[in-house]
Design a protein around this motif. Sequence first.
Motif, PDB file in Angstrom:
ATOM      1  N   ASN A  69       0.947  -1.137   0.083  1.00 20.43           N
ATOM      2  CA  ASN A  69      -0.088   0.142   0.048  1.00 20.43           C
ATOM      3  C   ASN A  69       0.826   1.346   0.077  1.00 20.43           C
ATOM      4  N   ALA A  70       2.031   1.075   0.377  1.00 19.85           N
ATOM      5  CA  ALA A  70       2.874   2.559   0.265  1.00 19.85           C
ATOM      6  C   ALA A  70       3.294   3.039  -0.907  1.00 19.85           C
ATOM      7  N   LYS A  71       3.075   4.211  -0.989  1.00 18.29           N
ATOM      8  CA  LYS A  71       3.733   4.918  -2.358  1.00 18.29           C
ATOM      9  C   LYS A  71       5.136   4.851  -2.130  1.00 18.29           C
ATOM     10  N   SER A  72       5.996   5.110  -1.130  1.00 16.72           N
ATOM     11  CA  SER A  72       7.163   4.789  -0.843  1.00 16.72           C
ATOM     12  C   SER A  72       7.662   4.713   0.554  1.00 16.72           C
ATOM     13  N   ILE A  73       8.687   4.249   0.684  1.00 21.66           N
ATOM     14  CA  ILE A  73       9.299   3.688   1.842  1.00 21.66           C
ATOM     15  C   ILE A  73      10.826   4.369   2.056  1.00 21.66           C
TER      16      ILE A  73
ATOM     17  N   GLY B 266      16.926   5.723  19.892  1.00 25.99           N
ATOM     18  CA  GLY B 266      15.793   4.548  19.669  1.00 25.99           C
ATOM     19  C   GLY B 266      16.470   3.358  19.675  1.00 25.99           C
ATOM     20  N   THR B 267      15.882   2.371  19.995  1.00 29.11           N
ATOM     21  CA  THR B 267      16.384   0.833  20.044  1.00 29.11           C
ATOM     22  C   THR B 267      16.240   0.121  18.646  1.00 29.11           C
ATOM     23  N   LYS B 268      15.642   0.758  17.658  1.00 30.66           N
ATOM     24  CA  LYS B 268      15.480   0.357  16.466  1.00 30.66           C
ATOM     25  C   LYS B 268      15.528   1.227  15.320  1.00 30.66           C
ATOM     26  N   ASP B 269      16.140   0.862  14.236  1.00 32.56           N
ATOM     27  CA  ASP B 269      16.164   1.814  13.010  1.00 32.56           C
ATOM     28  C   ASP B 269      14.774   2.119  12.750  1.00 32.56           C
ATOM     29  N   SER B 270      14.636   3.284  11.775  1.00 31.91           N
ATOM     30  CA  SER B 270      13.426   3.972  11.682  1.00 31.91           C
ATOM     31  C   SER B 270      13.340   4.040  10.237  1.00 31.91           C
ATOM     32  N   MET B 271      11.800   4.084   9.857  1.00 36.14           N
ATOM     33  CA  MET B 271      11.575   4.282   8.370  1.00 36.14           C
ATOM     34  C   MET B 271      10.318   5.239   8.186  1.00 36.14           C
ATOM     35  N   ILE B 272      10.325   5.954   7.047  1.00 38.55           N
ATOM     36  CA  ILE B 272       9.261   6.823   6.705  1.00 38.55           C
ATOM     37  C   ILE B 272       8.541   6.201   5.698  1.00 38.55           C
ATOM     38  N   VAL B 273       7.195   5.717   5.975  1.00 38.90           N
ATOM     39  CA  VAL B 273       6.171   5.269   5.107  1.00 38.90           C
ATOM     40  C   VAL B 273       5.343   6.336   4.641  1.00 38.90           C
ATOM     41  N   ILE B 274       5.101   6.144   3.433  1.00 41.17           N
ATOM     42  CA  ILE B 274       4.105   7.189   2.892  1.00 41.17           C
ATOM     43  C   ILE B 274       2.975   6.328   2.126  1.00 41.17           C
ATOM     44  N   PHE B 275       1.714   6.713   2.727  1.00 41.53           N
ATOM     45  CA  PHE B 275       0.616   6.115   2.108  1.00 41.53           C
ATOM     46  C   PHE B 275      -0.027   7.414   1.376  1.00 41.53           C
ATOM     47  N   ASP B 276      -0.154   7.524   0.070  1.00 43.43           N
ATOM     48  CA  ASP B 276      -0.668   8.604  -0.536  1.00 43.43           C
ATOM     49  C   ASP B 276      -1.818   8.396  -1.625  1.00 43.43           C
ATOM     50  N   GLY B 277      -2.968   8.654  -1.067  1.00 49.17           N
ATOM     51  CA  GLY B 277      -4.280   8.498  -1.643  1.00 49.17           C
ATOM     52  C   GLY B 277      -4.841   9.661  -2.545  1.00 49.17           C
ATOM     53  N   ARG B 278      -4.045  10.697  -2.566  1.00 45.03           N
ATOM     54  CA  ARG B 278      -4.344  11.855  -3.440  1.00 45.03           C
ATOM     55  C   ARG B 278      -4.289  11.516  -4.899  1.00 45.03           C
ATOM     56  N   THR B 279      -5.152  12.176  -5.753  1.00 47.18           N
ATOM     57  CA  THR B 279      -4.931  12.070  -7.263  1.00 47.18           C
ATOM     58  C   THR B 279      -4.109  13.092  -7.648  1.00 47.18           C
TER      59      THR B 279
END
Length: 149
Positions: A101-105, A136-149
């Motif tokens: 579902n992610a547009k990008s990670i 933080g104790t874990k690595d992090s990610m940016i998850v982008i869900f983009d439903g805009r047209t």
Amino acid sequence: MKKIHINNDDHYATPPELYNELNKRFDFTFDPCPYNENDHDFDGLIVEWGERNYVNPPYSQKSKELFVKKAIKEANKGKLCVLLIPVSTSTKLFHDHIKPNAKSIEFLRGRVKFGKRDHHGNFYYPLNSKGKIQRGTKDSMIVIFDGRT
């Protein structure tokens, strides 16, 4: 099972530098997970989200999963949802929900130094027993869900 969150705490604020960088890119209008140590009544899972959402959910497995699924639902309504979450690429959540579902990670370099806010709302970094800023104790990610047209 031992919790792996900093000090076994699920409530940490995004560092202002990271938030400001993301906000410049996405111009957020809503935060369903606002950091407020004193307000435990607000539930971002039951409210309607804005058009452009920044989401740094609690990192406990159940909470994180609920916010990821809610972000996907909100994106399916035509909204933008940008999540800061721990990297867990071997999980069902990642393979069954995030990846399809992610547009990008985007994977962040280094560990995020999450913070706290004092009773005046000022951001600060908690220190460990050696007087150093905790990461933080874990690595992090940016998850982008983009439903805009």
